[in-house]
Design a protein around this motif. Sequence first.
Motif, mmCIF file in Angstrom:
data_model
loop_
_atom_site.group_PDB
_atom_site.id
_atom_site.type_symbol
_atom_site.label_atom_id
_atom_site.label_comp_id
_atom_site.label_asym_id
_atom_site.label_seq_id
_atom_site.Cartn_x
_atom_site.Cartn_y
_atom_site.Cartn_z
ATOM 1 N N LYS A 269 -2.938 4.068 -52.668
ATOM 2 C CA LYS A 269 -2.713 3.082 -51.707
ATOM 3 C C LYS A 269 -3.874 3.371 -50.529
ATOM 4 C CE LYS A 269 1.006 1.336 -53.369
ATOM 5 N NZ LYS A 269 0.904 -0.086 -53.725
ATOM 6 N N SER A 270 -4.192 4.612 -50.230
ATOM 7 C CA SER A 270 -5.170 4.701 -49.140
ATOM 8 C C SER A 270 -6.576 3.798 -49.561
ATOM 9 C CB SER A 270 -5.545 6.126 -49.074
ATOM 10 O OG SER A 270 -6.022 6.878 -50.402
ATOM 11 N N LEU A 271 -6.847 4.109 -50.796
ATOM 12 C CA LEU A 271 -8.146 3.241 -51.115
ATOM 13 C C LEU A 271 -7.849 1.678 -51.039
ATOM 14 C CD1 LEU A 271 -10.950 3.185 -52.502
ATOM 15 C CD2 LEU A 271 -10.022 3.131 -54.736
ATOM 16 N N GLN A 272 -6.755 1.113 -51.449
ATOM 17 C CA GLN A 272 -6.367 -0.229 -51.281
ATOM 18 C C GLN A 272 -6.459 -0.614 -49.768
ATOM 19 O OE1 GLN A 272 -3.081 -1.592 -53.461
ATOM 20 N NE2 GLN A 272 -2.983 -0.115 -55.048
ATOM 21 N N LEU A 273 -5.788 0.323 -48.859
ATOM 22 C CA LEU A 273 -5.852 0.017 -47.574
ATOM 23 C C LEU A 273 -7.132 -0.155 -46.848
ATOM 24 C CD1 LEU A 273 -2.862 1.943 -46.234
ATOM 25 C CD2 LEU A 273 -3.117 -0.524 -46.661
ATOM 26 N N GLY A 274 -8.310 0.996 -47.648
ATOM 27 C CA GLY A 274 -9.734 0.972 -47.124
ATOM 28 C C GLY A 274 -10.241 -0.390 -47.489
ATOM 29 N N VAL A 275 -9.999 -0.801 -48.513
ATOM 30 C CA VAL A 275 -10.521 -2.221 -49.123
ATOM 31 C C VAL A 275 -10.217 -3.257 -48.325
ATOM 32 C CG1 VAL A 275 -10.693 -3.907 -51.042
ATOM 33 C CG2 VAL A 275 -10.741 -1.178 -51.543
ATOM 34 N N SER A 276 -8.981 -3.149 -47.868
ATOM 35 C CA SER A 276 -8.272 -4.322 -46.946
ATOM 36 C C SER A 276 -8.990 -3.990 -45.680
ATOM 37 C CB SER A 276 -6.918 -3.915 -46.599
ATOM 38 O OG SER A 276 -6.203 -4.209 -47.819
ATOM 39 N N PHE A 277 -9.398 -3.182 -44.961
ATOM 40 C CA PHE A 277 -10.015 -2.707 -43.647
ATOM 41 C C PHE A 277 -11.712 -3.510 -43.926
ATOM 42 C CE2 PHE A 277 -13.058 -0.548 -40.895
ATOM 43 C CZ PHE A 277 -12.403 -1.053 -39.438
ATOM 44 N N ALA A 278 -12.256 -3.037 -45.070
ATOM 45 C CA ALA A 278 -13.784 -3.423 -45.103
ATOM 46 C C ALA A 278 -13.743 -4.837 -45.354
ATOM 47 C CB ALA A 278 -14.079 -2.546 -46.298
ATOM 48 N N GLY A 279 -12.857 -5.420 -46.091
ATOM 49 C CA GLY A 279 -12.903 -6.912 -46.497
ATOM 50 C C GLY A 279 -12.780 -7.689 -45.348
ATOM 51 N N GLY A 280 -11.650 -7.010 -44.469
ATOM 52 C CA GLY A 280 -11.343 -7.860 -42.936
ATOM 53 C C GLY A 280 -12.441 -7.698 -42.030
ATOM 54 N N TYR A 281 -13.107 -6.772 -42.094
ATOM 55 C CA TYR A 281 -14.382 -6.583 -41.321
ATOM 56 C C TYR A 281 -15.498 -7.430 -41.514
ATOM 57 C CZ TYR A 281 -17.252 -4.533 -37.678
ATOM 58 O OH TYR A 281 -17.998 -4.109 -36.518
ATOM 59 N N VAL A 282 -15.839 -7.603 -42.776
ATOM 60 C CA VAL A 282 -16.920 -8.505 -43.146
ATOM 61 C C VAL A 282 -16.302 -9.899 -43.000
ATOM 62 C CG1 VAL A 282 -18.176 -9.548 -44.995
ATOM 63 C CG2 VAL A 282 -17.865 -6.928 -44.861
ATOM 64 N N ALA A 283 -15.152 -10.295 -43.083
ATOM 65 C CA ALA A 283 -14.410 -11.615 -42.885
ATOM 66 C C ALA A 283 -14.468 -11.971 -41.554
ATOM 67 C CB ALA A 283 -13.080 -11.745 -43.420
ATOM 68 N N GLY A 284 -14.435 -10.921 -40.509
ATOM 69 C CA GLY A 284 -14.409 -11.309 -39.413
ATOM 70 C C GLY A 284 -15.701 -11.726 -38.697
ATOM 71 N N VAL A 285 -16.760 -10.931 -39.252
ATOM 72 C CA VAL A 285 -17.920 -11.507 -38.702
ATOM 73 C C VAL A 285 -18.203 -12.922 -38.880
ATOM 74 C CG1 VAL A 285 -20.673 -11.108 -39.250
ATOM 75 C CG2 VAL A 285 -18.863 -9.118 -39.067
ATOM 76 N N PHE A 286 -18.023 -13.231 -40.151
ATOM 77 C CA PHE A 286 -18.096 -14.949 -40.535
ATOM 78 C C PHE A 286 -17.049 -15.769 -39.758
ATOM 79 C CE2 PHE A 286 -18.990 -12.960 -44.863
ATOM 80 C CZ PHE A 286 -20.290 -13.181 -44.932
#
Length: 372
Positions: A269-286
């Motif tokens: 679950k910790s890895l999945q949440l890390g993926v969520s944060f990373a995906g969210g950050y890149v999406a936020g730039v766009f």
Amino acid sequence: MALSEKHSRESLIPSFLYSSSSSTKTLALEKMLHTRPSGFTSNVNVEGASAGKGLVIPSPSEPSKKIELYSPSFYAACTFGGILSCGLTHMAVTPLDLVKCNMQIDPAKYKGISSGFGVLLKEQGAKGFFRGWVPTLLGYSAQGACKFGFYEFFKKYYSDLAGPEFSAKYKTLIYLAGSASAEVIADVALCPFEAVKVRVQTQPGFARGLSDGLPKFVKSEGALGLYKGIVPLWGRQIPYTMMKFASFETIVEMLYKYAIPRPKDQCSKSLQLGVSFAGGYVAGVFCAIVSHPADNLVSFLNNAKGATVGDAVKKIGLVGLFTRGLPLRIVMIGTLTGAQWGIYDAFKVFVGLPTTGGAPPPVAAATELAKV
């Protein structure tokens, strides 16, 4: 003495276990197996166990609540997760938002990020950095509730309309349509708070916050004036949210497909949440790049009484619409969006639901259950 000790030991053991009669042992064992202590449940076939298939000790019953995916309880959980993710994160970046809004309204005075913070600190002190935090918290909590809750609803609704084959083939269109529909509703909830927030942040002395700013705004602009910026707000938020959700879903799917060597359901679950944060950050730039011109318009219209979109374009300039305050907004929105997805999915994990992304859109046949 030995006989006495032997008799004492035997008195502590059920008599059928040391009885010489095998038939007595069998009957007693059958009686024990069929006698179930209260508070215990067992899925064991008692007759099979007594027939020599093995004895399994029944486990205590553990009644547990369940949230069925795409049920009213599921959407309620997603709505509450949206409140936490949007309200708290927007309130936390109030200082950045304050500088950004003033850079958009008065670039001659607020020439850059560092100088903008310096001007605010000199004129209003440290407390000035959080001016307007109440309408920010309440407005974006309301927006987040509608944004995330209705996104999950519309994503499922449009997937059901399209059917399994087309929802998998055109999944990006499902994400875009679902997020756009959700944001139309979310901005109706946000707009009055956003109007007061911008006025409080960009006009020192206008009001201390929401409690005195809202009556002053209504008295000055009328009740309908709270929605004067709804069209520019839709122009800013709908492309922002479409990019936010569609790019997030795509980035997360690509991360699980190419960057992580095992399927999502085998990740911690910790890895999945890390993926969520990373995906969210890149999406936020766009998101920041796509929605920035409309963000400049919203700030200008809510600050200038009676101003129109044409006035804003003439005042700011076409290039200025795309560039003024953009670097700060990229930092702010990237961090904001990454944190939002992290908080949202953390709450879903907390209540026993799966994290977002990494799978095709849901269809009507989905019946998976998640434990609370």
